[in-house]
Structures are given as C-alpha cells and as structure tokens.
Design a protein around this motif. Structure first.
Motif, mmCIF file in Angstrom:
data_model
loop_
_atom_site.group_PDB
_atom_site.id
_atom_site.type_symbol
_atom_site.label_atom_id
_atom_site.label_comp_id
_atom_site.label_asym_id
_atom_site.label_seq_id
_atom_site.Cartn_x
_atom_site.Cartn_y
_atom_site.Cartn_z
ATOM 1 N N UNK A 113 47.340 25.794 68.560
ATOM 2 C CA UNK A 113 47.435 25.550 67.118
ATOM 3 C C UNK A 113 46.046 25.543 66.480
ATOM 4 N N UNK A 114 45.078 24.929 67.156
ATOM 5 C CA UNK A 114 43.710 24.865 66.632
ATOM 6 C C UNK A 114 43.111 26.264 66.493
ATOM 7 N N UNK A 115 43.342 27.114 67.491
ATOM 8 C CA UNK A 115 42.804 28.475 67.435
ATOM 9 C C UNK A 115 43.629 29.386 66.534
ATOM 10 N N UNK A 116 44.823 28.958 66.158
ATOM 11 C CA UNK A 116 45.687 29.816 65.351
ATOM 12 C C UNK A 116 46.187 30.982 66.183
ATOM 13 N N UNK A 117 46.785 30.661 67.325
ATOM 14 C CA UNK A 117 47.186 31.660 68.316
ATOM 15 C C UNK A 117 47.900 32.847 67.680
ATOM 16 N N UNK A 118 47.345 34.036 67.931
ATOM 17 C CA UNK A 118 47.891 35.286 67.409
ATOM 18 C C UNK A 118 48.107 36.235 68.573
ATOM 19 N N UNK A 119 49.274 36.860 68.647
ATOM 20 C CA UNK A 119 49.605 37.748 69.762
ATOM 21 C C UNK A 119 49.784 39.165 69.235
ATOM 22 N N UNK A 120 49.082 40.123 69.873
ATOM 23 C CA UNK A 120 49.214 41.506 69.422
ATOM 24 C C UNK A 120 50.375 42.198 70.155
ATOM 25 N N UNK A 121 50.552 43.475 69.869
ATOM 26 C CA UNK A 121 51.697 44.212 70.404
ATOM 27 C C UNK A 121 51.679 44.312 71.927
ATOM 28 N N UNK A 122 50.495 44.229 72.516
ATOM 29 C CA UNK A 122 50.388 44.338 73.971
ATOM 30 C C UNK A 122 50.470 42.987 74.667
ATOM 31 N N UNK A 123 50.648 41.923 73.872
ATOM 32 C CA UNK A 123 50.776 40.594 74.449
ATOM 33 C C UNK A 123 49.466 39.852 74.624
ATOM 34 N N UNK A 124 48.371 40.412 74.124
ATOM 35 C CA UNK A 124 47.073 39.742 74.198
ATOM 36 C C UNK A 124 46.999 38.652 73.124
ATOM 37 N N UNK A 125 46.392 37.510 73.486
ATOM 38 C CA UNK A 125 46.270 36.389 72.557
ATOM 39 C C UNK A 125 44.873 36.354 71.947
ATOM 40 N N UNK A 126 44.830 36.101 70.646
ATOM 41 C CA UNK A 126 43.554 36.026 69.951
ATOM 42 C C UNK A 126 43.564 34.866 68.961
ATOM 43 N N UNK A 127 42.404 34.283 68.690
ATOM 44 C CA UNK A 127 42.331 33.280 67.618
ATOM 45 C C UNK A 127 42.554 33.948 66.266
ATOM 46 N N UNK A 128 43.087 33.200 65.339
ATOM 47 C CA UNK A 128 43.291 33.701 63.986
ATOM 48 C C UNK A 128 42.014 33.563 63.167
ATOM 49 N N UNK A 129 41.723 34.580 62.378
ATOM 50 C CA UNK A 129 40.547 34.539 61.506
ATOM 51 C C UNK A 129 40.698 33.508 60.396
ATOM 52 N N UNK A 130 41.918 33.007 60.196
ATOM 53 C CA UNK A 130 42.144 31.996 59.162
ATOM 54 C C UNK A 130 42.478 30.634 59.758
#
Length: 268
Positions: free
Chosen positions: A57-74
């Motif tokens: 939640x703190x990182x703003x978990x974002x998942x792309x089409x390939x299933x990779x997780x990234x922090x949200x820019x917002x």
C-alpha cells in the motif's frame, strides 16, 4: 546492497512497518530493539501478511501486463522521495553557487555519492518476486536478466548535479561480479554520468583495495566510509551522500546526508 542474514532481515522488516504504522519517529531505536529483544507473546509480533500488505500500500503496488510489480508514481513512497529530493536539490543549488568547496580553505572538486539498491534503482519488484527472501543466487539472476527501475526522480537529481559540475560516484555493497549488470541498469534507466571503474565502487572480497585496512572483513559502515575517505583523498569534497540505509550514511566523509525511505529490509 547485498543482504546476508535472512531471519534478522525478516524480523526487522516486520518491526519497521509496524513502527511506521504507529507513527514512530525513531527508526534507529526501533531497529535496535528488534535485534535485542525477544517477544513474550504473539501479540507483540506483527502479522507478516499484514506487513507485506502495508508495504504494498505504501509503494502503491502497480502490476503490469507481464505480472511485474512496480511502485506507483502517485503513491506515498513516491511522494516521500520527492520531498527528500526537493530538499537535496535546493541544497545542491546552494552548493554550486559557492566558489570554494572543501575543508580548511583548500579548494576541492565537489562530488556526490549514491548507493545503488533502493537509492538509485528500486528493488521492489525483486523483493516481491522472492517474498522478501533475499539470496545471492536469486539476486544475481534477477540483476542479470532485468533492469530495476530508477528510484523516482533520482536520475533527474543526479543528472542535474553532473550538469552543474558535481562529480557523481556510486558506492554499493553489490559484489564486483555484478559490475557490468549494474552499469547496464543505471544507464538503461536514465543515469547519464559514467558509472565507470573510477566512479562506481563495488565490494571486491577476493581483492579488496589497499585503502581499506579492514580488507575483506569490512562492515558496511567501514567499507562505505572508507571508500568515501578514499574519494576525498583524490581531491574531491563529498557535498552530499545519498543512501536508503543508515549504514550507507554513517562514518563521516560527507558534508550532508540524505536518507531515502526503505521499509523492506534493514542492513547494519
């Protein structure tokens, strides 16, 4: 930087997030307590599933089409990083306006030092992929095959510093064997200063440099502060040192330090 003590790292991960949830402001003291105390009840131990949820939640978990997780820019992580970078940029702007740098009235070339993992590039996707269970093998495999994204805004700050006459150095706990992959990743995500052998320092356990008296047995603080001392001996004044661990920043040889947030692990 590499992690070696998995059980301790997992315990501190849980305590760190729990402390943040309670509004704790003394991170260092909380970590010391995690190492020195033994819970007397399960109620004193944060639920690990809840801890991971808090991190996501703190990182703003974002998942792309390939299933990779990234922090949200917002997300809140990105917002906190932006606030730190704004203060650092204002500080560096003041520094470049000064004609003289260095100590004792002797001019020295201004420089900044950055850690790599979770200071220059973000390990968030790797940590989730391995369930926060770092091992040298999985880390090396990941770094060899994927680029970690830049910590939001750090490439912009770093490139600005280089464009204004500040030399950029990296000091990382990554092993020497990961040099080529580290150079590739930094360039791929927008870092323009050369991460060559003169500006990127990695741990070399097989052949430690002569300027480190502790050799292959250096603690993180000894290795990093000793390397900063070496950089300053080359005629530089480190005006700012950036790291996500207090061990990146302790030991002197920098005019100012900037701590980047990292609730995922703790390195003494």
């Amino acid at each position: 930087m590499p992690r070696t003590r998995l059980s301790g790292r997992t315990r501190v991960l849980a305590v760190t997030v729990a402390a943040a949830a309670l509004g704790a402001t003394c991170y260092g003291a909380g970590v010391a307590g995690a190492h020195d105390s033994v819970p007397r009840s399960d109620k004193q131990i944060p639920n690990l599933t809840d801890v991971v949820s808090e991190i996501k939640a703190y990182y703003g978990d974002t998942v792309d089409a390939s299933g990779e997780h990234f922090p949200s820019a917002t997300g809140n992580y990105a917002k906190q990083v932006a606030g730190i970078e704004a203060k650092a940029t204002a500080y560096l702007e003041r520094e470049v306006r000064h004609e003289g740098h260095g100590h004792g009235g002797h001019a020295a070339k201004p420089a900044i030092v950055l850690d790599v993992d979770d200071t220059s590039v973000n390990t968030y996707n790797y940590e989730l992929e391995v369930g926060f269970n770092y091992t040298p093998a999985t880390n090396s495999a990941y770094i060899a095959n994927k680029n970690m994204q830049a910590v939001f805004g750090m490439q912009t700050l770093t490139n600005w510093a280089a464009d204004h006459g500040i030399t950029v150095f990296w000091i990382t706990g990554r092993p020497e064997a990961q040099r080529a992959d580290t150079v590739r990743n930094l360039a791929a995500v927008g870092y323009k200063p050369a991460a060559d052998t003169d500006h990127l320092y990695l741990k070399n356990a097989a052949n430690p440099p002569a300027y480190l008296p502790c050799g292959a047995t250096c603690t993180t603080i000894e290795y990093k502060s000793g390397t900063r001392k070496h950089i300053e001996s080359l005629g530089y004044n480190i005006v700012a040192n950036f790291g996500d661990q207090y061990s990146d920043l302790t030991g002197g040889y920098a005019d100012k330090t900037f701590k980047l947030p990292n609730p995922m692990y703790f390195l003494p």
